[in-house]
Design a protein around this motif. Structure first.
Motif, PDB file in Angstrom:
ATOM      1  N   LYS A   1       0.706  -1.134   0.008  1.00 44.98           N
ATOM      2  CA  LYS A   1      -0.065   0.186   0.099  1.00 44.98           C
ATOM      3  C   LYS A   1       0.910   1.290   0.048  1.00 44.98           C
ATOM      4  N   LYS A   2       1.724   1.343   0.913  1.00 44.74           N
ATOM      5  CA  LYS A   2       2.810   2.365   0.731  1.00 44.74           C
ATOM      6  C   LYS A   2       3.505   2.682  -0.398  1.00 44.74           C
ATOM      7  N   GLY A   3       3.797   1.595  -1.049  1.00 47.75           N
ATOM      8  CA  GLY A   3       4.549   1.737  -2.354  1.00 47.75           C
ATOM      9  C   GLY A   3       3.697   2.469  -3.244  1.00 47.75           C
ATOM     10  N   ILE A   4       2.490   1.851  -3.485  1.00 47.78           N
ATOM     11  CA  ILE A   4       1.427   2.477  -4.547  1.00 47.78           C
ATOM     12  C   ILE A   4       1.268   3.809  -4.242  1.00 47.78           C
ATOM     13  N   LEU A   5       1.203   4.344  -2.878  1.00 51.98           N
ATOM     14  CA  LEU A   5       0.856   5.818  -2.388  1.00 51.98           C
ATOM     15  C   LEU A   5       2.146   6.556  -2.649  1.00 51.98           C
ATOM     16  N   ILE A   6       3.413   6.153  -2.556  1.00 46.23           N
ATOM     17  CA  ILE A   6       4.385   6.687  -2.797  1.00 46.23           C
ATOM     18  C   ILE A   6       4.422   7.335  -4.220  1.00 46.23           C
ATOM     19  N   ILE A   7       4.190   6.300  -4.846  1.00 48.55           N
ATOM     20  CA  ILE A   7       4.441   6.445  -6.523  1.00 48.55           C
ATOM     21  C   ILE A   7       3.474   7.542  -7.054  1.00 48.55           C
ATOM     22  N   LEU A   8       2.095   7.197  -6.409  1.00 56.56           N
ATOM     23  CA  LEU A   8       0.972   8.399  -6.947  1.00 56.56           C
ATOM     24  C   LEU A   8       1.484   9.622  -6.379  1.00 56.56           C
ATOM     25  N   LEU A   9       1.916   9.937  -5.122  1.00 55.99           N
ATOM     26  CA  LEU A   9       2.442  11.172  -4.703  1.00 55.99           C
ATOM     27  C   LEU A   9       3.387  11.879  -5.427  1.00 55.99           C
ATOM     28  N   TYR A  10       4.492  10.910  -5.868  1.00 56.87           N
ATOM     29  CA  TYR A  10       5.542  11.523  -6.634  1.00 56.87           C
ATOM     30  C   TYR A  10       4.859  11.886  -7.949  1.00 56.87           C
ATOM     31  N   ILE A  11       4.320  11.149  -8.733  1.00 59.83           N
ATOM     32  CA  ILE A  11       3.455  11.519  -9.955  1.00 59.83           C
ATOM     33  C   ILE A  11       2.888  13.095  -9.909  1.00 59.83           C
TER      34      ILE A  11
ATOM     35  N   GLN B   1      17.379  19.424  -7.260  1.00 62.43           N
ATOM     36  CA  GLN B   1      16.988  19.657  -6.099  1.00 62.43           C
ATOM     37  C   GLN B   1      15.523  19.350  -5.785  1.00 62.43           C
ATOM     38  N   ILE B   2      14.600  20.200  -6.771  1.00 59.63           N
ATOM     39  CA  ILE B   2      13.297  19.977  -6.458  1.00 59.63           C
ATOM     40  C   ILE B   2      12.869  18.477  -6.703  1.00 59.63           C
ATOM     41  N   LEU B   3      13.521  17.698  -7.570  1.00 58.10           N
ATOM     42  CA  LEU B   3      12.860  16.373  -7.777  1.00 58.10           C
ATOM     43  C   LEU B   3      13.492  15.594  -6.539  1.00 58.10           C
ATOM     44  N   ILE B   4      14.617  15.634  -5.861  1.00 57.37           N
ATOM     45  CA  ILE B   4      15.150  14.912  -4.955  1.00 57.37           C
ATOM     46  C   ILE B   4      14.397  15.410  -3.448  1.00 57.37           C
ATOM     47  N   ALA B   5      13.889  16.535  -3.531  1.00 61.01           N
ATOM     48  CA  ALA B   5      13.070  17.102  -2.497  1.00 61.01           C
ATOM     49  C   ALA B   5      11.699  16.439  -2.287  1.00 61.01           C
ATOM     50  N   GLY B   6      11.130  16.216  -3.641  1.00 58.75           N
ATOM     51  CA  GLY B   6       9.883  15.687  -3.841  1.00 58.75           C
ATOM     52  C   GLY B   6       9.907  14.170  -3.223  1.00 58.75           C
ATOM     53  N   LEU B   7      11.045  13.471  -3.971  1.00 57.74           N
ATOM     54  CA  LEU B   7      11.186  12.021  -3.383  1.00 57.74           C
ATOM     55  C   LEU B   7      11.082  12.014  -1.875  1.00 57.74           C
ATOM     56  N   PHE B   8      11.871  12.791  -1.252  1.00 58.95           N
ATOM     57  CA  PHE B   8      11.739  12.512   0.205  1.00 58.95           C
ATOM     58  C   PHE B   8      10.339  12.804   0.943  1.00 58.95           C
ATOM     59  N   ILE B   9       9.811  13.998   0.451  1.00 62.75           N
ATOM     60  CA  ILE B   9       8.573  14.216   0.825  1.00 62.75           C
ATOM     61  C   ILE B   9       7.488  13.311   0.753  1.00 62.75           C
ATOM     62  N   SER B  10       7.641  12.675  -0.724  1.00 63.32           N
ATOM     63  CA  SER B  10       6.558  11.612  -0.789  1.00 63.32           C
ATOM     64  C   SER B  10       6.954  10.442  -0.067  1.00 63.32           C
ATOM     65  N   ILE B  11       8.170   9.824   0.461  1.00 66.86           N
ATOM     66  CA  ILE B  11       8.275   8.675   0.905  1.00 66.86           C
ATOM     67  C   ILE B  11       7.958   9.117   2.501  1.00 66.86           C
TER      68      ILE B  11
ATOM     69  N   PRO C   1      -5.071  -3.556  -2.430  1.00 68.04           N
ATOM     70  CA  PRO C   1      -3.889  -3.058  -3.431  1.00 68.04           C
ATOM     71  C   PRO C   1      -3.882  -3.722  -4.453  1.00 68.04           C
ATOM     72  N   HIS C   2      -4.322  -4.988  -4.706  1.00 71.03           N
ATOM     73  CA  HIS C   2      -4.084  -6.181  -5.949  1.00 71.03           C
ATOM     74  C   HIS C   2      -4.753  -5.421  -7.023  1.00 71.03           C
ATOM     75  N   LYS C   3      -5.736  -4.653  -6.701  1.00 65.17           N
ATOM     76  CA  LYS C   3      -6.779  -4.408  -7.915  1.00 65.17           C
ATOM     77  C   LYS C   3      -5.979  -3.211  -8.750  1.00 65.17           C
ATOM     78  N   PHE C   4      -4.861  -2.502  -8.121  1.00 70.98           N
ATOM     79  CA  PHE C   4      -4.078  -1.659  -8.941  1.00 70.98           C
ATOM     80  C   PHE C   4      -3.251  -2.032 -10.374  1.00 70.98           C
ATOM     81  N   PHE C   5      -3.133  -3.663 -10.051  1.00 65.73           N
ATOM     82  CA  PHE C   5      -2.417  -4.371 -11.158  1.00 65.73           C
ATOM     83  C   PHE C   5      -3.225  -4.750 -12.403  1.00 65.73           C
ATOM     84  N   GLY C   6      -4.360  -4.639 -12.373  1.00 60.35           N
ATOM     85  CA  GLY C   6      -5.292  -5.281 -13.535  1.00 60.35           C
ATOM     86  C   GLY C   6      -5.284  -3.971 -14.528  1.00 60.35           C
ATOM     87  N   ILE C   7      -4.778  -4.447 -15.554  1.00 58.70           N
ATOM     88  CA  ILE C   7      -4.515  -3.467 -16.712  1.00 58.70           C
ATOM     89  C   ILE C   7      -5.853  -3.020 -17.368  1.00 58.70           C
ATOM     90  N   LYS C   8      -6.706  -4.207 -17.433  1.00 58.54           N
ATOM     91  CA  LYS C   8      -8.207  -3.964 -18.097  1.00 58.54           C
ATOM     92  C   LYS C   8      -8.955  -2.801 -17.332  1.00 58.54           C
TER      93      LYS C   8
END
Lengths: 85, 107, 166
Positions: free
Chosen positions: C2-12, C28-38, C52-59
């Protein structure tokens, strides 16, 4: 043309203010405040288009977020429960 | 050309905003007001922001895309929370309403 | 997970907000964003989603893209309907609260259905019962039967939403 758009939005704001001042129940007033918050986002978008600068969109985004959270908090208060749930 | 197109979109959006606010003034009770104003103002704001997407600074167009998604999610949620709060706090429906299933089920 | 999916969405979302187009990329902005989203992913990850498994159904993503034109069409119809009712001098409204039932079970599916009902012609969801009933405020009540109201209000979204969220 841009003046006409501003006139539209000003008329909308005054209608919301009428509802805020006259609403018979507290819920009516909260509806007016919510709609007024979305109208402000419209103002920011039109100023962005008019002046051709981009930092007004930051104000629009954060205003939309804060208005939504404020409406949720006031409706929880009207419901008569605590803030967690 | 692109500026004219986005001005047309903004004009239609402003017109829908105006209809929503007229509904906010004219309709008789909280639930009807909430319906008319939420629907019309949501579509009007989305059309105005779509005008920014067509012609505007590119940073602003990405942010307005994000703003459209955000408003489409949050505005109905706020309307739902407000209507539920006004049911719970005891606001009556308009006296000419035909049916109230919620009150019948509560008894 | 769950945490991994949330981190990826926040970083996008962070990249959408701060990408410097037309200039050099500011690391600098990209690295700061990485820290904040983690950080915020680890704090708020527990209450994020149920399955969380529903996020991987491509259909599901293709059905979600196919859902957008349907929603836009009904939204425009709803706005013309509201404009007609508001501008008519006699106010042709006949409001009331009716009850409809739905087959969707998951919380996110019920939320999406309630939001879609609020954006479509003449209806607004008032309260959601977890057993699958939704109370709907209707601006011009055509019928007070549960089955017929379900046929009119819910059926046009339920098939697609079932494929996205169930």
């Amino acid at each position: 043309m841009i003046t006409l758009l501003f006139v539209f939005l000003l008329v909308c704001s005054f209608m919301c203010l009428y509802r805020i001042s006259r609403g018979p129940t507290p819920a009516d007033r909260v509806v007016g405040i919510d709609i007024l918050g979305i109208i402000v986002v419209n103002f920011c978008a039109i100023v962005t288009f008019w002046r051709n600068v981009d930092f007004y969109m930051n104000i629009a985004l954060s205003w939309a977020l804060l208005s939504f959270i404020g409406t949720l908090a006031v409706s929880k208060f009207l419901e008569g429960k605590g803030f967690d749930e | 050309m692109r500026e004219t197109l986005s001005l047309i979109f903004m004009f239609i959006g402003g017109l829908f905003n105006l209809f929503g606010c007229i509904g906010l003034v004219r309709l008789p009770d909280v639930y009807n007001r909430l319906q008319a104003s939420t629907k019309c103002v949501t579509l009007g704001t989305c059309l105005t922001l779509f005008g920014i997407i067509i012609s505007g600074p590119i940073n602003a167009s990405l942010k307005s895309l994000l703003c459209i998604i955000f408003i489409l999610i949050t505005a109905p949620t706020a309307a739902h929370a407000l209507s539920r709060a006004s049911i719970k706090s005891g606001v009556k429906l308009w006296e000419k309403s035909v049916i109230n299933k919620l009150e019948e089920d509560k008894k | 997970m769950k945490k991994g999916i949330l981190i990826i969405l926040l970083y996008i979302a962070w990249i959408f907000l701060t990408w410097p187009f037309g200039k050099e990329i500011d690391w600098q902005i990209l690295i700061a964003g990485l820290f904040i989203s983690i950080l915020s992913g680890f704090i708020f990850g527990e209450g994020f989603t149920e399955s969380p498994h529903k996020f991987f159904g491509i259909k599901r993503y293709f059905w979600a893209i196919a859902y957008i034109p349907v929603l836009i069409f009904w939204c425009i119809v709803a706005n013309l309907d509201v404009a007609y009712r508001v501008l008519h001098p006699n106010l042709p409204i006949r409001p009331g609260i009716v009850k409809v039932k739905t087959k969707l079970k998951s919380k996110s599916g019920l939320t999406a259905l309630a939001n879609s009902i609020t954006l479509t012609p003449g209806t607004m969801s008032v309260e959601v019962d977890p057993e699958g009933y939704i109370y709907v405020h209707w601006i011009y009540v055509k019928t007070d039967d549960i089955e017929k109201a379900t046929e009119i209000i819910v059926k046009r979204f339920e098939k697609i939403l079932e494929r996205i969220f169930e």
